[in-house]
Design a protein around this motif. Structure first.
Motif, short mmCIF file in Angstrom:
data_model
loop_
_atom_site.label_atom_id
_atom_site.label_comp_id
_atom_site.label_asym_id
_atom_site.label_seq_id
_atom_site.Cartn_x
_atom_site.Cartn_y
_atom_site.Cartn_z
N THR A 227 1.96 -5.45 -3.31
CA THR A 227 2.24 -5.32 -4.95
C THR A 227 0.76 -6.50 -4.89
O THR A 227 -0.37 -5.82 -6.34
CB THR A 227 3.09 -5.95 -5.71
N ASP A 230 -2.61 -4.86 -3.87
CA ASP A 230 -3.42 -3.49 -4.66
C ASP A 230 -3.86 -4.25 -5.74
O ASP A 230 -4.78 -3.32 -6.54
CB ASP A 230 -2.08 -2.45 -5.24
N LEU A 231 -2.73 -5.51 -6.43
CA LEU A 231 -3.86 -5.75 -8.11
C LEU A 231 -4.44 -6.95 -7.64
O LEU A 231 -6.00 -6.52 -8.27
CB LEU A 231 -2.88 -6.51 -8.67
N VAL A 276 2.09 -0.24 -10.37
CA VAL A 276 0.89 -0.89 -9.95
C VAL A 276 0.24 0.16 -9.35
O VAL A 276 -0.85 0.58 -9.49
CB VAL A 276 0.73 -2.23 -9.26
N LYS A 277 1.16 0.70 -8.39
CA LYS A 277 0.32 2.05 -7.43
C LYS A 277 0.16 3.23 -7.91
O LYS A 277 -1.28 3.79 -8.49
CB LYS A 277 1.87 2.28 -6.14
N ASN A 279 -0.27 2.62 -11.92
CA ASN A 279 -1.91 2.68 -12.27
C ASN A 279 -3.17 3.05 -11.28
O ASN A 279 -4.49 2.83 -11.91
CB ASN A 279 -1.51 1.64 -12.89
N SER A 280 -3.27 2.54 -10.16
CA SER A 280 -3.70 2.83 -9.47
C SER A 280 -4.42 3.79 -9.10
O SER A 280 -5.77 4.35 -8.75
CB SER A 280 -3.93 1.88 -7.76
N THR A 297 8.17 5.01 -10.17
CA THR A 297 9.18 3.89 -10.57
C THR A 297 10.11 4.09 -11.54
O THR A 297 11.06 2.92 -11.97
CB THR A 297 7.57 3.93 -11.89
N ASN A 321 3.86 -1.47 -20.53
CA ASN A 321 2.20 -1.23 -19.77
C ASN A 321 1.86 0.70 -19.58
O ASN A 321 0.96 0.22 -19.46
CB ASN A 321 2.34 -1.03 -18.07
N GLY A 704 -4.37 -9.19 -12.96
CA GLY A 704 -3.65 -9.08 -11.34
C GLY A 704 -3.14 -10.16 -12.11
O GLY A 704 -1.09 -10.46 -12.24
N GLN A 707 -0.53 -9.53 -15.52
CA GLN A 707 0.80 -8.63 -14.93
C GLN A 707 2.04 -9.89 -14.90
O GLN A 707 3.11 -9.25 -15.07
CB GLN A 707 0.48 -7.64 -13.83
#
Length: 815
Positions: A227, A230-231, A276-277, A279-280, A297, A321, A704, A707
């Protein structure tokens, strides 16, 4: 190729240029906007003008022909060279192009190679983090070989699933079902009683259930690593986060026992990583990875809520989010409303419909598996109990209408209140009249039985010579307790706990009392004279003398009342579930019976009732004897731990306490983030021009870190609003987010400090030394405090000879 108009402009421009001396001076080239600037003789546009020459004397590449390959030379038929100068110049130009392309190719190879090495480094660090996390969680997992703390509850509930015995718990069923499944698959037969902490497991197989919880707890550090990576796009930040969680003694302790906490935290972290994934993947909407992470999710949200209602906090975070994401999509004018509608539909399907369907499926499995009567029956309605095999209402046949002389049980319709109950114990001195106690009790018991009689006669209604006389709406009745022969009674004395309510007692001898024993029975929403139906009629009992209504406040009586629930007579006549009852058991040999199968509830009714009972049970939780409770402000400062096992110096002691270095670093990080984040946000809002690298680090810090701060707030501050009993372990989901915030914050601050240094070598050294110091400090603190998690035997920490002597940094730490 140039168009005709461009060629004409070239010719005109060339004719206006002054002619230099023949054979001397540089050759000029013309370039027009909209066309690429050509090299001297080698271009797809391919034109050359000799300065000073006549307008028509131009050299062009033949129409439709591509330029020769680089390094292959120029064909004489392709270009008419002027005065011998273009040939050598073209050769030099071609040589330069060859060298440039060779350099580009050689620079791409190291770049690709470095990316491969970087990816390999990420995977290697992930493997190392995972291995270390599993090693710490599974080390000495079999110790101690006896029940620790809440294993007595959740291990017992796992046994109930194996035996298919119905029970009641304040949490949704997924966590207990998984524990039961793990026990079943590992050979546990569900026969261990799990009576109290300290009972030895002996020959019973408990390692499967502990191992399952340790397995899920071992994934917390790797999930946090991914996590944060990724952020922040920073390996040091991810590694620091993983170290904080791996070396925290509190997370380690919770992961090694049969508890719901590691299961809950696993689903919370899985939901966070999946969010998070996806979102990416925003630049690739509706791609396979985007759908996969969005669906994961939703699955993780269902898992978190299915273990504990604390899962609502991560649902709220994902919801916020999602709202922000959709709001930005709605403001993107390059997207059509149809596309925005597709985004909205995808999120509804994956984040609402899918989790809701899975959550309902969890309950469907729960009520299908637990089909036998057990200790939880009394918390639920009579209709619910009728579906449980072994319950006295299952496949039962009872008289349909209530008659005088019947032996009955009277159940309150508010969830988790129970049956009208009495026993021979009296109210203590100073608590109203010293008469027999009347309470409500959640479990089946002979002291729940009452005989319904007329108010003005003592004749036996069950006498065969007398006709059956039914009880009707509006009748005045007397309820005699079957075991003690005392009448249900009320008077103007104040109730034990609820002010302005009247006391309810058992009074009289062998059914003989006074006028305060008379009650008018009313059926809700019925006319006078209607018969009263068993199970289905909702009745109220109005005291004839005082005019108050019989009800239960739901408050738990002290020990003198056996911690049963208070019964009062309320002068407030407003209809509430506390004052509405129904007749459940009904015994009368003079009446014919009917089957109760027609009364069994639907799945939606069972689901609604289950949640009402769980919510009320949560609000009514009280501490056990000699149990340490805590307040939310204690948690972030690691003020007080929790005994898992052992008290004396001869006992095997396990003490739930966070690693103080980790927890206090997290606390400092939260304060520091609020300060630095506020400064950065103000600077960006004011339009301050920041260097590109600083601006990038600032965005990572705000987005990041923001969040993580939001997750910490959502998982911590709601506990200040809760009226239920609270324990130290409730803080651990919030601690996950504070640890991830710490990793992002310190990595970013160290990079900002390094950026300000002139020497790149010194800058790298500052960042590396800072991260390494934090890692080594965390690991060393774990070395000092690891006996708290793995177990201690010997003198207590107050004793100078104790191995923990000198580590009791706060007086409130009781190890």
């Amino acid at each position: 190729m140039l168009c005709a108009s461009c060629r004409l402009l070239v010719a005109r421009a060339a004719s206006t240029l002054p002619a230099p001396p023949r054979g001397r001076g540089p050759r000029r080239e013309l370039h027009f906007p909209g066309h690429p600037e050509p090299p001297p003789c080698d271009s797809a546009a391919g034109w050359l003008v000799r300065p000073g020459g006549p307008p028509g004397r131009r050299a062009f590449l033949r129409r439709g022909r591509m330029p020769p390959a680089v390094g292959g030379g120029l064909a004489g038929s392709e270009l008419r060279a002027r005065r011998g100068r273009c040939g050598p110049q073209a050769a030099r130009s071609a040589g330069r192009d060859v060298a440039a392309e060779a350099a580009a190719r050689s620079s791409k190879r190291p770049a690709r190679s470095s990316r491969r090495w970087e990816a390999a480094g990420r995977w290697a660090l992930l493997a190392l983090v995972t291995l270390l996390s599993f090693a710490t969680r599974f080390h000495r997992l079999d110790q101690p070989p006896h029940i620790c703390w809440d294993e007595t509850h959740f291990g017992k509930m796992g046994s109930y699933y194996i035996n298919r015995t119905f029970f009641f718990d304040v949490h949704p069923p997924l966590g207990k079902m998984l524990i039961g499944l793990a026990g079943y698959l590992s050979g546990y037969d569900g026969t261990f009683l799990f009576q109290k902490p300290g009972d030895r497991y002996e020959h019973h197989s408990y390692m499967g259930m502990r191992g399952f919880c340790a397995f899920l707890g071992s994934w917390l550090a790797p999930l946090a690593y991914l996590t944060v990576l990724d952020l922040s796009r920073s390996l040091p930040a991810a590694l620091l986060t993983a170290a904080l969680l791996t070396f925290d003694t509190g997370c380690l302790t919770l992961s090694q026992y049969i508890l719901l906490d590691p299961i809950l935290m696993f689903f919370i972290m899985a939901a966070m990583l999946s969010m998070v994934k996806y979102n990416s993947c925003a630049n690739r909407p509706f791609s396979a990875p985007w759908w996969s992470w969005l669906s994961l999710t939703g699955i993780s949200l269902a898992g978190a809520l299915g273990v504990k209602f604390v899962g609502l906090f991560i649902i709220l975070q994902v919801g916020l989010n999602t709202i922000s994401d959709l709001w930005h999509l709605f403001g993107d004018l390059s997207l059509s409303l149809v596309t925005v509608g597709k985004h909205l539909t995808a999120r509804i399907l994956c984040l609402i419909v899918l989790p809701l369907g899975l959550y309902m499926a969890i309950f469907a499995v729960h009520i299908t598996v637990l089909n036998k009567s057990g200790p939880g029956d009394g918390f639920f309605s009579s209709a619910f109990q009728a579906r449980l095999s072994g319950n006295n209402l299952h496949n039962a046949s009872i008289p349909e209408h209530l008659a005088y002389g019947s032996v009955i049980t009277v159940k309150n319709l508010r969830m988790a209140i129970g049956y009208l109950h009495s026993h021979r114990h009296l109210y203590p001195e100073g608590v109203g009249a010293r008469q027999q106690q009347v309470t409500t009790y959640l479990h089946k018991d002979y002291n729940n039985l009452w005989i319904i009689k007329k108010h003005n006669t003592n004749s036996d209604p069950l006498d065969p010579s007398l006709p059956v006389e039914f009880v009707r709406h509006g009748d005045i009745v007397r309820l005699e307790h079957k075991e003690t022969s005392r009448n249900l009674h009320s008077h103007y004395h104040e109730a034990p706990l609820t002010r302005k309510h009247y006391q309810v007692t058992g009074y009289g001898i062998n059914g003989t009392g006074d006028s305060n024993d008379f009650w008018r029975i009313e059926v809700v929403n019925r006319k006078f004279g209607n018969r009263i139906k068993v199970l289905r009629s909702r009745i109220r009992l109005i005291h004839l003398v005082t005019g108050c209504v019989l009800g239960s406040s739901g408050k738990v009586l002290p020990r003198w009342g056996w911690e049963q629930l208070e019964v009062t007579c309320t002068p407030y006549l407003k209809e509430t579930l506390n004052s509405v009852w129904n007749v459940e058991d009904h015994i009368n040999p003079k009446l014919p019976n009917i089957s109760l199968e027609v009364l069994q509830p639907s799945f939606s009714e069972i689901l609604l009732e289950s949640h009402m009972v769980m919510i009320r049970g949560n609000n009514g939780l009280k501490p056990k004897d000699n149990e340490f409770t805590s307040k939310p402000w204690h948690w972030p400062i690691n003020y007080q731990g929790l005994r898992f096992s052992g008290v004396n110096d001869t006992d095997f002691r396990v003490y739930l306490l966070g690693n103080p270095v980790v927890w206090w670093l997290n606390l400092v990080s939260i304060a520091l983030y609020l300060l630095s984040g506020s400064i950065a946000a103000i600077a960006m809002q004011r339009g301050t021009q920041l260097p590109s690298e600083v601006e990038g680090l600032t965005k990572i810090l705000l987005r990041g870190g923001g969040q993580m701060l939001l997750g910490w707030i959502l998982h911590y501050f709601p506990f200040f609003l809760m009226g239920r009993i609270l324990y130290f372990h409730h803080y651990f989901p919030a601690m996950l987010f504070s640890s991830m915030l710490t990793g992002i914050l310190w990595d970013t601050l160290l990079r900002l400090c390094a950026w300000g240094l002139a020497s790149s070598f010194l800058a790298r050294g500052v960042h590396a030394v800072g991260i390494l110091s934090l890692l080594l400090g965390t690991a060393y603190s774990f070395y000092l405090f690891h006996p708290l998690a793995y177990g201690m035997v010997g003198p207590l920490a107050q004793d100078p000879e104790s191995p923990m002597a000198g580590l009791r940094w706060l007086e409130s730490w009781d190890f």
